[in-house]
Design an enzyme around this catalytic site. Structure first.
Site, PDB file in Angstrom:
ATOM      1  N   TYR A  76       0.897  -1.165   0.000  1.00  0.00           N
ATOM      2  CA  TYR A  76       0.000   0.000   0.000  1.00  0.00           C
ATOM      3  C   TYR A  76       0.928   1.205   0.000  1.00  0.00           C
ATOM      4  CZ  TYR A  76      -3.631  -3.355   0.870  1.00  0.00           C
ATOM      5  OH  TYR A  76      -4.490  -4.418   0.731  1.00  0.00           O
ATOM      6  N   ASP A  96      18.479  -9.156   1.599  1.00  0.00           N
ATOM      7  CA  ASP A  96      19.147  -7.909   2.013  1.00  0.00           C
ATOM      8  C   ASP A  96      20.198  -8.190   3.092  1.00  0.00           C
ATOM      9  OD1 ASP A  96      17.285  -6.723   0.341  1.00  0.00           O
ATOM     10  OD2 ASP A  96      15.865  -6.431   1.983  1.00  0.00           O
ATOM     11  N   GLY A 114      18.282 -18.792  -3.105  1.00  0.00           N
ATOM     12  CA  GLY A 114      17.438 -19.215  -1.983  1.00  0.00           C
ATOM     13  C   GLY A 114      17.888 -20.547  -1.404  1.00  0.00           C
ATOM     14  N   ILE A 147      14.109  -7.280  -8.807  1.00  0.00           N
ATOM     15  CA  ILE A 147      12.960  -6.904  -9.650  1.00  0.00           C
ATOM     16  C   ILE A 147      11.657  -7.254  -8.938  1.00  0.00           C
ATOM     17  CG2 ILE A 147      11.770  -7.330 -11.844  1.00  0.00           C
ATOM     18  CD1 ILE A 147      14.519  -7.685 -13.140  1.00  0.00           C
ATOM     19  N   ARG A 148      10.837  -6.254  -8.735  1.00  0.00           N
ATOM     20  CA  ARG A 148       9.520  -6.441  -8.103  1.00  0.00           C
ATOM     21  C   ARG A 148       8.466  -6.265  -9.192  1.00  0.00           C
ATOM     22  NH1 ARG A 148      12.507  -8.073  -4.751  1.00  0.00           N
ATOM     23  NH2 ARG A 148      12.863  -7.256  -2.647  1.00  0.00           N
TER      24      ARG A 148
END
Ligand code: KDG
Length: 325
Positions: A109, A264, A232, A171-172
């Site tokens: 949001y 991060d 990952g 990349i989002r």
């Protein structure tokens, strides 16, 4: 003006992390955290003894106040944080372990948030030229046209003043909307880097025609010193300009609370280790440990390690391996 080791630009948000696993429609309790990829990395580096600073905007609201207090508390320079009275601080929710156990989903949001108004004027040349290195990610350029221009200015200044540039493709798709937007938006930032962090999915978006190995080769050809591919649970790989290729297995933790922020924590420790002269093998090992620690808690910054924790964990994991052998 302060002299800093690392500076960055990006949005810091209030993270509302569901206390219960499962779909958010059933969640009744949310825990408040402060997070944002670039701030996370600056905080991670600060915990490892480096002087860091963040260029950002927050709303003139209680959440903005909390963000500034958190950055200050973590010893990140806030002299370049602007408070905007007429825009809110961005927030996001985290849904954990649903639909895939062990994974988290993010709901933003943040449209029209204070940080989406970041622009070129927020990037102060005097501040930038005193830093040693600049850390950028593919998130901030996706926030708005003006935020994109702010990143471009920071990148160009870093090149002009010969600062090290470290980039995480991050990349989002919820922000870029299409792979083409991400590809054309990020190409500009991929040259002259000291370190590039990425993953297989982002490489596929940036180099749709190439295999991972081909993409890495092409990127190394542009003069990048280190490319780190984070995979990952499959571990990570580092490639260096002088032809070294190292693979490090992921460190698995006995439980997973929330995987958001692991990348991060990984970046901060890899960067700190390289700048401390520990060598790429150790840097990758420590970075994997940091990524693993980050998933054991809710929130992105809470489990980021100090050097002492890294040494302890490294020793513990080696002893465990010996015992199992
Ligand atoms: O890397 C973790 C971040 O992605 C998360 O904290 C939120 O900064 C964020 C973003 O823009 O997705």
């Amino acid at each position: 003006m302060v002299m800093l080791d690392f500076i960055s630009i990006g949005e810091v948000m209030i993270q509302l992390n569901s206390l219960t696993p499962g779909p958010l429609r059933y969640a009744r309790y949310f825990e408040v955290h402060v997070a944002g990829a670039e701030a996370n990395v600056m905080i991670g580096l600060s915990k490892l003894g480096y002087k860091t600073g963040l260029i950002t905007r927050v709303g003139g609201d209680e959440f903005g106040e909390l963000i500034i207090r958190t950055l200050r508390g973590e010893d990140v320079d806030v002299s370049q944080v602007k408070v905007m009275e007429d825009a809110p601080t961005g927030i996001y929710f985290i849904q954990r372990h649903y639909p895939i156990p062990g994974k988290s989903t993010v709901f933003y949001y943040r449209h029209g948030s204070a940080a989406s108004h970041l622009n070129e004027e927020d990037v102060n040349e005097e501040y930038v030229k005193r830093a040693r290195a600049v850390f950028l990610t593919g998130i901030t350029p996706a926030l708005s046209k003006s935020a994109y221009n702010a990143c471009k200015k920071l990148y160009n200044l870093a090149r002009e003043y010969k600062l090290d540039i470290i980039f995480d493709t991050n990349i989002r798709m919820k922000l870029w909307k299409t792979p083409e937007n991400a590809r054309s938006g990020l190409k500009l930032f991929l040259e002259g880097l000291k370190i590039l962090f990425t993953n297989k999915e982002d490489l596929k978006i940036l180099f749709p025609e190439n295999t991972m190995e081909e993409a890495v080769k092409e990127l190394l050809g542009t003069g990048i010193d280190y490319i780190v591919v984070k995979m990952g649970e499959e571990g990570s790989k580092a490639f260096t300009a002088d032809g070294v290729e190292i693979y490090e297995k992921a460190v698995t933790m006995p439980f997973v609370e929330d995987v958001i922020g692991a990348g991060d924590a990984f970046d901060a420790v890899f960067i700190a280790s390289i700048y401390r002269g520990l060598g790429v093998e150790k840097a990758l090992r420590y970075a994997n440990i940091a990524g693993a620690l980050a998933v054991t808690v809710r929130g992105d910054i809470e489990a980021q390690p100090t050097w002492r924790v890294l040494e302890l964990m490294d020793k513990y994991l080696r002893e465990k391996m010996e015992f199992l052998r």
